[in-house]
Write a protein that holds these residues in place. Sequence first.
Motif, short mmCIF file in Angstrom:
data_model
loop_
_atom_site.label_atom_id
_atom_site.label_comp_id
_atom_site.label_asym_id
_atom_site.label_seq_id
_atom_site.Cartn_x
_atom_site.Cartn_y
_atom_site.Cartn_z
N LEU A 325 0.92 -1.14 0.02
CA LEU A 325 0.05 0.12 0.07
C LEU A 325 0.99 1.24 -0.13
O LEU A 325 0.74 2.15 -0.63
N LEU A 326 1.88 1.23 0.84
CA LEU A 326 2.76 2.39 1.02
C LEU A 326 3.52 2.71 -0.40
O LEU A 326 3.70 3.71 -0.82
N ALA A 327 4.04 1.57 -0.82
CA ALA A 327 4.72 1.69 -2.12
C ALA A 327 3.96 2.34 -3.58
O ALA A 327 4.33 3.23 -3.89
N VAL A 328 2.39 1.68 -3.48
CA VAL A 328 1.78 2.11 -4.34
C VAL A 328 1.33 3.61 -4.30
O VAL A 328 1.35 4.64 -5.23
N GLY A 329 1.40 4.00 -3.05
CA GLY A 329 0.88 5.47 -2.55
C GLY A 329 1.82 6.58 -3.17
O GLY A 329 1.64 7.38 -3.47
N LYS A 330 3.23 6.04 -2.92
CA LYS A 330 4.03 6.96 -3.57
C LYS A 330 4.12 7.17 -4.96
O LYS A 330 4.14 8.41 -5.33
N TRP A 331 3.59 6.11 -5.69
CA TRP A 331 3.49 6.43 -7.27
C TRP A 331 2.36 7.09 -7.44
O TRP A 331 2.01 7.99 -8.48
N ILE A 332 1.35 6.76 -7.05
CA ILE A 332 -0.12 7.39 -7.12
C ILE A 332 0.11 8.95 -6.60
O ILE A 332 -0.38 9.92 -7.48
N ALA A 333 0.58 9.41 -5.55
CA ALA A 333 0.81 10.72 -5.18
C ALA A 333 1.89 11.55 -6.44
O ALA A 333 1.58 12.70 -6.49
N HIS A 334 2.86 10.77 -6.86
CA HIS A 334 3.67 11.49 -7.75
C HIS A 334 2.98 11.63 -9.10
O HIS A 334 3.11 12.56 -9.66
N LEU A 335 2.07 10.63 -9.48
CA LEU A 335 1.39 11.01 -10.60
C LEU A 335 0.32 12.19 -10.40
O LEU A 335 0.06 12.87 -11.37
N SER A 336 -0.23 12.08 -9.24
CA SER A 336 -1.28 13.28 -8.87
C SER A 336 -0.55 14.50 -9.19
O SER A 336 -0.94 15.56 -9.64
N ASP A 337 0.76 14.72 -8.62
CA ASP A 337 1.57 15.87 -8.65
C ASP A 337 1.87 16.21 -9.93
O ASP A 337 1.72 17.40 -10.46
N ARG A 338 2.18 15.12 -10.99
CA ARG A 338 2.66 15.64 -12.17
C ARG A 338 1.33 16.06 -12.80
O ARG A 338 1.42 16.82 -13.76
N LEU A 339 0.25 15.40 -12.72
CA LEU A 339 -0.96 15.59 -13.44
C LEU A 339 -1.28 17.17 -13.03
O LEU A 339 -1.88 17.82 -13.97
N PHE A 340 -1.28 17.55 -11.75
CA PHE A 340 -1.60 18.96 -11.42
C PHE A 340 -0.77 19.90 -11.84
O PHE A 340 -1.13 20.96 -12.62
N ARG A 341 0.78 19.54 -12.11
CA ARG A 341 1.59 20.55 -12.72
C ARG A 341 1.10 20.60 -14.18
O ARG A 341 1.23 21.86 -14.69
N GLU A 342 0.85 19.51 -14.98
CA GLU A 342 0.57 19.56 -16.43
C GLU A 342 -0.75 20.43 -16.59
O GLU A 342 -1.01 20.86 -17.52
N THR A 343 -1.44 20.32 -15.63
CA THR A 343 -3.00 20.94 -15.96
C THR A 343 -2.76 22.42 -15.56
O THR A 343 -3.21 23.38 -15.96
N TYR A 344 -2.03 22.79 -14.25
CA TYR A 344 -1.98 24.15 -13.69
C TYR A 344 -0.55 24.87 -13.96
O TYR A 344 -0.71 25.99 -13.58
N GLY A 345 0.25 24.13 -14.45
CA GLY A 345 1.44 24.83 -14.62
C GLY A 345 2.28 24.99 -13.16
O GLY A 345 3.01 25.88 -13.12
#
Length: 345
Positions: A325-345
């Motif tokens: 769970l913790l290991a997956v959480g790291k990549w889900i959080a990383h993906l969310s951060d990347r999508l946020f940056r791509e959407t809002y700069g």
Amino acid sequence: MSSPAFRALKETFGCRITLLTSRAGSLIAPYLECVDDVIVADLPWVRTSGESAGALMSLVEDIRSRNFEAAVIFTVYSQSSLPAAMLLSMAGVPVRVAYARENPYDLINRWIPDREPYDHILHQVRRDLDLVFSLGARPADERLKLRIKDGDQENVQDELGRLGVDPRTPYIILHPGVSEVKREYPADLWIAAGKLLAQKYRLPLLVTGSTSESALAGRIADGIGQGALAVAGNFSIGEFICLIDHASCVVSVNTATIHIAAARQTPAVVLYAQTNPQHTPWQSPHQILPFSVPAGLKSSNTIIGYVNGKLYQGKVPYPHPKQVLLAVGKWIAHLSDRLFRETYG
């Protein structure tokens, strides 16, 4: 894992690449842009049913008829290159390139003394790249790459829709199937990890595998409950590449799935039996959660036994589902951060 070395040969020499491989290995070849042709043979010195003596002689004649200028033999450090070198010598291939521990004399005429695993251990991709580096071949990009073919993406979307999964929705892949029992992560732990993931992320969990693994996938999906779907056997290799390409994260044992994920740069959490230290994901986002191979299932190969004794002396328990769970959480959080940056700069 050998494909970056194939690309190095093609890019450096502008050559045509024919891949001699097993039936199992041939499945991925159409998705390697660097491979022009394939010869399929299940050879008796590889873990398959093996060709008869007559079939081997026919293979020799087939290779001879194609007038190859050179052959490069790719092996893991626990394999001998000499049987393949003999086959190619009999077929009249003039240049034969390979690693070997013993002096092969004329059998291998571009011989690289094999220092693994006694002097050092390289990742398999690096080992294969170093072999072609000896010929002056270098790729522009050392990463694994697999192409997506026309139609596969549409087929995946249609199948997900049929299963009730919005193809635009993020999902997590769970891949429990193995070709060797010693690399298994227990089904009850898969179920426990899946329940934690389903509870925390509310994302579809797709339990994948081959058709022969459909019963295992079904048992794990049923055990997880709501949100988990058994899709083993539902996708072709090309469609499976697409499925992995769009996953938020792949959780898998150490099998071909993790290398497909690496080739598409999909984050992976690898439940990694301590068997082959050189076969981890290559130049891609991943986390390794290791565990020991049960004593009764360890390889009888003396070279692998040497590595086991040197690297894996202490017993490592199966990763706890909370670690997954913790290991997956790291990549889900990383993906969310990347999508946020791509959407809002």
